[in-house]
Write a protein that holds these residues in place. Structure first.
Motif, PDB file in Angstrom:
ATOM      1  N   THR A 154       0.832  -1.206   0.000  1.00 29.25           N
ATOM      2  CA  THR A 154       0.000   0.000   0.000  1.00 29.25           C
ATOM      3  C   THR A 154       0.864   1.251   0.000  1.00 29.25           C
ATOM      4  N   GLN A 155       1.917   1.253   0.794  1.00 30.69           N
ATOM      5  CA  GLN A 155       2.810   2.403   0.843  1.00 30.69           C
ATOM      6  C   GLN A 155       3.522   2.603  -0.488  1.00 30.69           C
ATOM      7  N   ILE A 156       3.958   1.511  -1.101  1.00 24.87           N
ATOM      8  CA  ILE A 156       4.616   1.600  -2.408  1.00 24.87           C
ATOM      9  C   ILE A 156       3.683   2.232  -3.438  1.00 24.87           C
ATOM     10  N   ALA A 157       2.413   1.842  -3.396  1.00 19.86           N
ATOM     11  CA  ALA A 157       1.448   2.314  -4.397  1.00 19.86           C
ATOM     12  C   ALA A 157       1.179   3.810  -4.297  1.00 19.86           C
ATOM     13  N   THR A 158       1.423   4.411  -3.124  1.00 17.18           N
ATOM     14  CA  THR A 158       1.073   5.821  -2.943  1.00 17.18           C
ATOM     15  C   THR A 158       1.851   6.759  -3.854  1.00 17.18           C
ATOM     16  N   ASP A 159       3.083   6.399  -4.218  1.00 16.41           N
ATOM     17  CA  ASP A 159       3.856   7.300  -5.068  1.00 16.41           C
ATOM     18  C   ASP A 159       4.305   6.645  -6.372  1.00 16.41           C
ATOM     19  N   THR A 160       3.619   5.578  -6.768  1.00 20.84           N
ATOM     20  CA  THR A 160       3.987   4.892  -8.006  1.00 20.84           C
ATOM     21  C   THR A 160       3.847   5.813  -9.215  1.00 20.84           C
ATOM     22  N   VAL A 161       2.785   6.588  -9.286  1.00 23.98           N
ATOM     23  CA  VAL A 161       2.579   7.486 -10.423  1.00 23.98           C
ATOM     24  C   VAL A 161       3.676   8.541 -10.464  1.00 23.98           C
ATOM     25  N   ALA A 162       3.975   9.145  -9.324  1.00 23.88           N
ATOM     26  CA  ALA A 162       5.002  10.188  -9.278  1.00 23.88           C
ATOM     27  C   ALA A 162       6.365   9.632  -9.664  1.00 23.88           C
ATOM     28  N   ARG A 163       6.704   8.441  -9.173  1.00 24.51           N
ATOM     29  CA  ARG A 163       7.985   7.830  -9.513  1.00 24.51           C
ATOM     30  C   ARG A 163       8.058   7.529 -11.005  1.00 24.51           C
ATOM     31  N   ASP A 164       6.946   7.073 -11.571  1.00 23.43           N
ATOM     32  CA  ASP A 164       6.916   6.774 -12.998  1.00 23.43           C
ATOM     33  C   ASP A 164       7.116   8.041 -13.820  1.00 23.43           C
ATOM     34  N   LEU A 165       6.453   9.109 -13.430  1.00 18.88           N
ATOM     35  CA  LEU A 165       6.569  10.364 -14.171  1.00 18.88           C
ATOM     36  C   LEU A 165       7.984  10.925 -14.112  1.00 18.88           C
ATOM     37  N   ASP A 166       8.634  10.788 -12.958  1.00 20.13           N
ATOM     38  CA  ASP A 166       9.979  11.346 -12.769  1.00 20.13           C
ATOM     39  C   ASP A 166      11.093  10.359 -13.053  1.00 20.13           C
ATOM     40  N   ARG A 167      10.740   9.096 -13.359  1.00 22.37           N
ATOM     41  CA  ARG A 167      11.720   8.031 -13.605  1.00 22.37           C
ATOM     42  C   ARG A 167      12.718   7.914 -12.454  1.00 22.37           C
ATOM     43  N   GLN A 168      12.199   7.862 -11.253  1.00 19.89           N
ATOM     44  CA  GLN A 168      13.027   7.718 -10.052  1.00 19.89           C
ATOM     45  C   GLN A 168      13.091   6.249  -9.649  1.00 19.89           C
ATOM     46  N   LEU A 169      14.276   5.687  -9.645  1.00 21.68           N
ATOM     47  CA  LEU A 169      14.441   4.294  -9.251  1.00 21.68           C
ATOM     48  C   LEU A 169      13.952   4.073  -7.822  1.00 21.68           C
ATOM     49  N   GLU A 172       0.227  -9.266  -6.221  1.00 21.05           N
ATOM     50  CA  GLU A 172      -0.109  -8.147  -5.336  1.00 21.05           C
ATOM     51  C   GLU A 172       0.960  -7.054  -5.382  1.00 21.05           C
ATOM     52  N   LEU A 173       2.228  -7.436  -5.433  1.00 19.06           N
ATOM     53  CA  LEU A 173       3.279  -6.428  -5.548  1.00 19.06           C
ATOM     54  C   LEU A 173       3.184  -5.701  -6.882  1.00 19.06           C
ATOM     55  N   ALA A 174       2.899  -6.437  -7.954  1.00 14.56           N
ATOM     56  CA  ALA A 174       2.764  -5.816  -9.270  1.00 14.56           C
ATOM     57  C   ALA A 174       1.600  -4.849  -9.315  1.00 14.56           C
ATOM     58  N   GLU A 175       0.565  -5.118  -8.528  1.00 16.23           N
ATOM     59  CA  GLU A 175      -0.543  -4.167  -8.430  1.00 16.23           C
ATOM     60  C   GLU A 175      -0.053  -2.838  -7.860  1.00 16.23           C
ATOM     61  N   ALA A 176       0.895  -2.907  -6.932  1.00 17.68           N
ATOM     62  CA  ALA A 176       1.461  -1.685  -6.349  1.00 17.68           C
ATOM     63  C   ALA A 176       2.474  -1.046  -7.289  1.00 17.68           C
ATOM     64  N   ASP A 177       3.366  -1.850  -7.859  1.00 20.35           N
ATOM     65  CA  ASP A 177       4.368  -1.353  -8.812  1.00 20.35           C
ATOM     66  C   ASP A 177       5.030  -2.538  -9.504  1.00 20.35           C
ATOM     67  N   PRO A 178       4.719  -2.765 -10.784  1.00 22.83           N
ATOM     68  CA  PRO A 178       5.277  -3.923 -11.492  1.00 22.83           C
ATOM     69  C   PRO A 178       6.772  -3.818 -11.748  1.00 22.83           C
ATOM     70  N   ASN A 179       7.349  -2.637 -11.612  1.00 23.10           N
ATOM     71  CA  ASN A 179       8.800  -2.512 -11.753  1.00 23.10           C
ATOM     72  C   ASN A 179       9.508  -3.378 -10.714  1.00 23.10           C
ATOM     73  N   LEU A 180       8.938  -3.446  -9.527  1.00 23.85           N
ATOM     74  CA  LEU A 180       9.590  -4.167  -8.444  1.00 23.85           C
ATOM     75  C   LEU A 180       9.499  -5.670  -8.621  1.00 23.85           C
ATOM     76  N   THR A 181       8.438  -6.157  -9.244  1.00 24.26           N
ATOM     77  CA  THR A 181       8.371  -7.597  -9.500  1.00 24.26           C
ATOM     78  C   THR A 181       9.467  -8.010 -10.475  1.00 24.26           C
ATOM     79  N   ASN A 182       9.731  -7.175 -11.466  1.00 26.58           N
ATOM     80  CA  ASN A 182      10.813  -7.472 -12.393  1.00 26.58           C
ATOM     81  C   ASN A 182      12.170  -7.387 -11.713  1.00 26.58           C
ATOM     82  N   ALA A 183      12.312  -6.417 -10.807  1.00 21.16           N
ATOM     83  CA  ALA A 183      13.586  -6.248 -10.119  1.00 21.16           C
ATOM     84  C   ALA A 183      13.924  -7.455  -9.251  1.00 21.16           C
TER      85      ALA A 183
END
Length: 417
Positions: free
Chosen positions: A28-43, A81-92
């Motif tokens: 849930t915490q990861i999902a809160t800034d997923t959009v912002a991280r995607d827009l700014d390309r912040q690892l 469930e992790l991919a629902e929050a941010d699929p970048n992390l499932t790949n990582a």
């Protein structure tokens, strides 16, 4: 999430909800800034470390080695469930989970015990198999050669997914005789240079760039005793992608439902005075959710086939092993095109319900399609369809998994394993 309250289906085991609740606050915490991280390309170093601290890297690790001892269906439920929050992390984490499977399927040895202990202490693994250029299938230009001073690694890898986040890179190379050889390389060793130059329009935060190795000293204990991967590795790595797609779909469906519920304006041709009551809009929401539900159910069913392959490997029964591993590969391949189509269509169809405002970058709805399109491009679906067709018509078994050298392919699905 994969709980019954969200109507995504029955959990993969009776204990699953208890296990998942350990990680859901982090998701849930990861999902809160997923959009912002995607827009700014912040690892996502912080999110990767938060998952690691909570034991996410130890999901399949046996309890006696400090892990949680999940089954494969349970693992893939959490990956969704992790991919629902941010699929970048499932790949990582994909290569890390694959290396864990290598250990779980390997014969008992001091090397195996050493690495199980390292993973139990929290070490994580990134990927180093893919190479660019004219390298032929099954070969490497990267060299790991022993001289009077010891092993030295030289070469360059691409699609080194997760390596900037991880402690180690698992990679394939050739030795002085041109034979495949595998090793674990410390990501912060002298001569290792990992560059965040992956410029894909989706899955941008997976740390999937280039890694260069210049006269890197490799200790004997870091050389893999065998270049073979675990027998169901192809299906496993592909199913991580399909689980990521299912998670992307859940996030897209949830975003759609929330935006429809919050919308105040109605279309000129609307069927209701309140947007959330328009039956045609609700139909779109239902279509998206139905597609996403189906994708998740397929993933968890295919995970059962992988579990059967793992169990068969432990049995020592060669006939059972061959049968279970063949079925695992076929069941995953049968899932690839279907799940891919379901999520690609769902991530496009959702825009039909929301109008022009859905295109606002601040909503981040485009990330669902971009991420899904990138993942489905990793491995051409036509090859999976062909393998399934050849099995159905001619009884042909899927190609056998082999050494780390066989991991070199033109498609990213295999090469960043």
């Amino acid at each position: 999430m994969t709980d019954t309250l969200h109507a995504w289906g029955s959990p993969p085991s009776k204990r699953y909800e208890t296990i998942a609740n350990r990680f859901r606050p982090i998701f849930t915490q990861i999902a809160t800034d997923t959009v912002a991280r995607d827009l700014d390309r912040q690892l996502r170093f912080d999110a990767y470390e938060a998952l690691k601290a909570a034991g996410f890297s130890k999901l399949r690790l046996p309890e006696q080695h400090g892990g949680i001892g999940l089954t494969l269906p349970e693992l893939f439920g959490l990956i969704i469930e992790l991919a629902e929050a941010d699929p970048n992390l499932t790949n990582a984490y994909r290569s890390h989970f694959g290396f864990t499977e290598d250990l779980l399927n390997a014969p008992s040895s001091a090397w195996r015990d050493n690495w199980l202990a390292r993973l139990g202490e929290g070490d994580t693994i990134g990927s180093g198999f893919s190479e660019l250029g004219d390298t032929r299938l099954g070969t490497y230009s990267t060299q790991l050669i022993r001289d009077e001073s010891g092993w030295r690694l030289n070469g360059e890898k691409y699609y080194t997914t997760g390596s900037l986040y991880a402690d180690w890179i698992t990679l394939g190379a050739v030795d002085g005789d041109g034979e495949p050889i595998g090793a674990l390389v410390p990501t912060r060793a002298p001569g290792v240079d990992i560059v965040n130059d992956w410029d894909g329009f989706g899955q941008a935060l997976t740390a999937s760039g280039t890694a260069r190795f210049t006269d890197v000293a490799i200790a004997d204990e870091l050389i893999k005793p065998s270049a073979l991967r675990f027998s169901y590795s192809s299906g496993f790595f592909q199913l991580v992608h399909l689980a990521s797609l299912a998670g992307i779909g859940r996030a897209a469906a949830s975003d759609l439902a929330r935006l429809v519920a919050d919308r105040k304006r109605v279309y000129q041709r609307s069927n209701a005075g309140r947007f959330a009551d328009d039956p045609q809009i609700l139909q779109v929401v239902g279509q998206v959710r139905g597609a996403v539900y189906t994708a998740g159910a397929i993933v968890l069913k295919a995970a059962e086939a992988l579990q059967a392959a793992y169990d068969a490997n432990l049995s020592g029964d060669e006939e059972q092993i061959a049968f279970a591993n063949r079925n695992a590969e076929i069941e995953v391949s049968q899932s690839v095109t279907v799940v891919s189509k379901l999520i690609l269509e769902a991530s496009t169809t959702l825009f039909d319900a929301l109008g022009a405002s859905a295109a606002k970058r601040s909503h981040g709805l485009d990330r669902h399609w971009r991420n899904a399109r990138t993942i489905t491009s990793h491995n051409p679906r036509i090859y999976h369809d062909r393998i399934v067709g050849d099995f159905a018509v001619n009884g042909a078994s899927p190609p056998a998994n082999g050494s780390v050298g066989v991991a070199v392919q033109t498609d990213k699905e295999k090469t960043d394993a």
